[in-house]
Design an enzyme around this catalytic site. Structure first.
Site, PDB file in Angstrom:
ATOM      1  N   SER A 170      65.145 -17.350  26.047  1.00  0.00           N
ATOM      2  CA  SER A 170      65.323 -15.958  25.175  1.00  0.00           C
ATOM      3  C   SER A 170      64.353 -14.979  25.719  1.00  0.00           C
ATOM      4  O   SER A 170      63.556 -15.060  26.429  1.00  0.00           O
ATOM      5  CB  SER A 170      64.439 -16.367  23.832  1.00  0.00           C
ATOM      6  OG  SER A 170      64.229 -15.203  23.009  1.00  0.00           O
ATOM      7  N   ASN A 212      68.919  -8.684  18.469  1.00  0.00           N
ATOM      8  CA  ASN A 212      67.684  -9.256  17.883  1.00  0.00           C
ATOM      9  C   ASN A 212      66.302  -9.168  18.972  1.00  0.00           C
ATOM     10  O   ASN A 212      66.735  -9.547  20.130  1.00  0.00           O
ATOM     11  CB  ASN A 212      67.997 -10.589  17.321  1.00  0.00           C
ATOM     12  CG  ASN A 212      67.498 -11.882  18.039  1.00  0.00           C
ATOM     13  OD1 ASN A 212      66.261 -12.151  18.166  1.00  0.00           O
ATOM     14  ND2 ASN A 212      68.410 -12.316  18.790  1.00  0.00           N
ATOM     15  N   ASN A 215      62.945 -12.575  24.336  1.00  0.00           N
ATOM     16  CA  ASN A 215      62.203 -11.821  23.251  1.00  0.00           C
ATOM     17  C   ASN A 215      60.563 -12.537  23.441  1.00  0.00           C
ATOM     18  O   ASN A 215      59.895 -11.914  22.468  1.00  0.00           O
ATOM     19  CB  ASN A 215      62.744 -12.038  21.847  1.00  0.00           C
ATOM     20  CG  ASN A 215      64.050 -11.234  21.675  1.00  0.00           C
ATOM     21  OD1 ASN A 215      63.975 -10.142  22.393  1.00  0.00           O
ATOM     22  ND2 ASN A 215      65.121 -11.748  21.154  1.00  0.00           N
ATOM     23  N   THR A 216      60.466 -13.516  24.328  1.00  0.00           N
ATOM     24  CA  THR A 216      59.077 -14.285  24.452  1.00  0.00           C
ATOM     25  C   THR A 216      58.641 -13.822  26.049  1.00  0.00           C
ATOM     26  O   THR A 216      59.476 -14.077  26.862  1.00  0.00           O
ATOM     27  CB  THR A 216      59.053 -15.511  23.981  1.00  0.00           C
ATOM     28  OG1 THR A 216      59.344 -15.869  22.853  1.00  0.00           O
ATOM     29  CG2 THR A 216      57.504 -15.880  24.563  1.00  0.00           C
ATOM     30  N   PHE A 232      60.719 -15.356  18.204  1.00  0.00           N
ATOM     31  CA  PHE A 232      60.439 -16.808  17.606  1.00  0.00           C
ATOM     32  C   PHE A 232      59.835 -16.878  16.497  1.00  0.00           C
ATOM     33  O   PHE A 232      58.612 -17.620  16.256  1.00  0.00           O
ATOM     34  CB  PHE A 232      60.059 -17.728  18.650  1.00  0.00           C
ATOM     35  CG  PHE A 232      60.599 -17.993  19.801  1.00  0.00           C
ATOM     36  CD1 PHE A 232      62.210 -17.858  20.077  1.00  0.00           C
ATOM     37  CD2 PHE A 232      60.138 -18.646  21.063  1.00  0.00           C
ATOM     38  CE1 PHE A 232      62.672 -18.172  20.866  1.00  0.00           C
ATOM     39  CE2 PHE A 232      61.095 -18.854  22.175  1.00  0.00           C
ATOM     40  CZ  PHE A 232      62.349 -18.980  22.044  1.00  0.00           C
ATOM     41  N   LYS A 266      69.006 -24.896  27.417  1.00  0.00           N
ATOM     42  CA  LYS A 266      69.617 -23.712  26.880  1.00  0.00           C
ATOM     43  C   LYS A 266      69.601 -22.595  27.973  1.00  0.00           C
ATOM     44  O   LYS A 266      68.324 -22.138  28.144  1.00  0.00           O
ATOM     45  CB  LYS A 266      69.338 -23.330  25.516  1.00  0.00           C
ATOM     46  CG  LYS A 266      70.308 -22.290  25.065  1.00  0.00           C
ATOM     47  CD  LYS A 266      70.156 -21.756  23.730  1.00  0.00           C
ATOM     48  CE  LYS A 266      71.129 -20.879  23.182  1.00  0.00           C
ATOM     49  NZ  LYS A 266      71.202 -20.776  21.429  1.00  0.00           N
ATOM     50  N   ASN A 268      72.545 -18.295  26.107  1.00  0.00           N
ATOM     51  CA  ASN A 268      71.772 -17.678  24.926  1.00  0.00           C
ATOM     52  C   ASN A 268      72.086 -16.133  24.913  1.00  0.00           C
ATOM     53  O   ASN A 268      73.351 -15.791  25.504  1.00  0.00           O
ATOM     54  CB  ASN A 268      70.318 -17.521  25.284  1.00  0.00           C
ATOM     55  CG  ASN A 268      69.311 -17.433  24.084  1.00  0.00           C
ATOM     56  OD1 ASN A 268      69.556 -16.927  23.218  1.00  0.00           O
ATOM     57  ND2 ASN A 268      68.206 -18.561  23.970  1.00  0.00           N
TER      58      ASN A 268
END
Length: 355
Positions: free
Chosen positions: A181, A116, A183-184, A120, A219, A248
């Protein structure tokens, strides 16, 4: 039956479309009191042997739903009714944001994995607070996972997290700072101790100031070097955090067929997630609550994580491949295994094989 439906129907439909349809159906279940109570009575964990207590919170089972599925706290009651011992919502940011462009969710069926790059996508902290503030018709333990708004620069990250914490910490059974994450842009840089310390300290001040003192966890990513895992563990002890969630998604593409960018979850993450858990346990012992997530597919994985020192275990990707009864089956099988080993309380096996 579910596997046939998945293979013949669901796997042929865009995964994000399926996700939205699923959340919609679960919201309907959450909003239908009679059905919700019936499902909860049938599928929710009830075996006293499964109960655990972590950071002052009582959990009906050690197995819960990881963040990423219910981003806006829309179906926590439904997920509790389906058997999850806790539901971690989010990741939620201070400000609403659409996330990255589609397509951004990809199944790797052969590897039983998912990639993915959602970014967010969520309706923001205020909307989540409104959802969490509603009266719940069935008992549910809710963790709230917060992250950085994409447009906020790194220099203002702590303030951004604090804004979310002020909205959500009073409504959460525990709060999670997500700095892991992929993805940021720049988010994982915040795992560096010199940046993470002031951020966690600021959020902890908010969490400690709630009426019941909301437990705070951090996390981390599986891609941290071992010495960085140790550094975050030491920082968590230094700041008197309540726990660490490991791990994660990963940016590694070892042993998978896809080169899509984003975070990889599911079976390929299993070995590294367990490795990080064992390293954390060796570093902190039982001074922190360890929550293990990554590559959890069935009761064997849950059992192994508990033995290695996790107090709580989470899953998400496994549900995509196993269906809505996944959590119920894990709880059933965990109860049977405890009885087979003559164990009356799941807490007795936590950390049993830890060095």
């Amino acid at each position: 039956m579910y596997r046939i439906v998945f293979t013949q129907v669901l796997s042929r439909i865009d995964p994000e479309d399926i996700h939205h349809l699923t959340v919609g159906a679960l919201r309907l279940l959450s909003a239908t009191p009679v059905v919700r109570r019936l499902v909860h009575r049938r599928l929710a964990p009830r075996d006293p042997a499964l109960r655990v207590r972590a950071f002052g919170v009582h959990f009906p089972s050690p197995f819960g739903l990881a963040a990423g599925f219910d981003k806006d706290a829309r179906c926590v009651e439904a997920m509790s009714a389906l058997g999850f011992g806790h539901v971690e919502v989010g990741t939620i940011t201070a400000h609403a944001q659409p996330g990255n462009a589609r397509p951004r969710l990809f199944r790797l069926v052969r590897e039983r994995a998912v990639i993915n790059r959602m970014g967010f996508n969520n309706a923001g902290a205020a909307a989540a607070a409104k959802a969490l503030g509603r009266t719940r018709g069935v008992p549910v333990v809710v963790g709230v996972n917060i992250g950085k708004t994409k447009v906020v620069p790194e220099s203002q990250a702590a303030d951004d997290y604090v804004t979310s914490a002020k909205e959500l910490a009073p409504l959460a059974d525990y709060l999670v700072v997500n700095v892991s994450s992929p993805n940021t842009p720049g988010l994982r840089d915040l795992q560096a101790v010199e940046l993470l310390r002031p951020l966690l300290r600021a959020v902890k001040e908010v969490a400690d100031g709630t009426p019941r003192r909301t437990p705070l966890l951090v996390k981390i990513a599986p891609d941290l070097a071992d010495e960085d895992v140790d550094a975050v563990a030491d920082l968590a002890l230094e700041l008197d955090l309540d726990g660490v969630i490991a791990t994660n998604t990963t940016i590694s593409r070892k042993d998978v067929s896809s080169t899509e960018t984003g975070g990889l979850s599911g079976r390929p993450l299993k070995a590294r997630s367990l490795e990080v858990l064992r390293r954390l346990r060796a570093r902190v012992g039982d001074r922190l609550v360890l929550v293990s997530v990554g590559g959890v597919e069935g009761v064997d994985d849950v059992w192994e994580r508990l033995l290695a020192g996790a107090t709580l275990v989470q899953g998400y990707t496994g549900m995509i491949y196993e269906g809505p009864l996944w959590a119920w089956r894990i709880n059933r099988d965990l109860s049977r295994r405890l009885r087979r080993h003559g164990v009356a309380d799941v807490r007795q096996i936590i950390g049993r094989t830890a060095g």
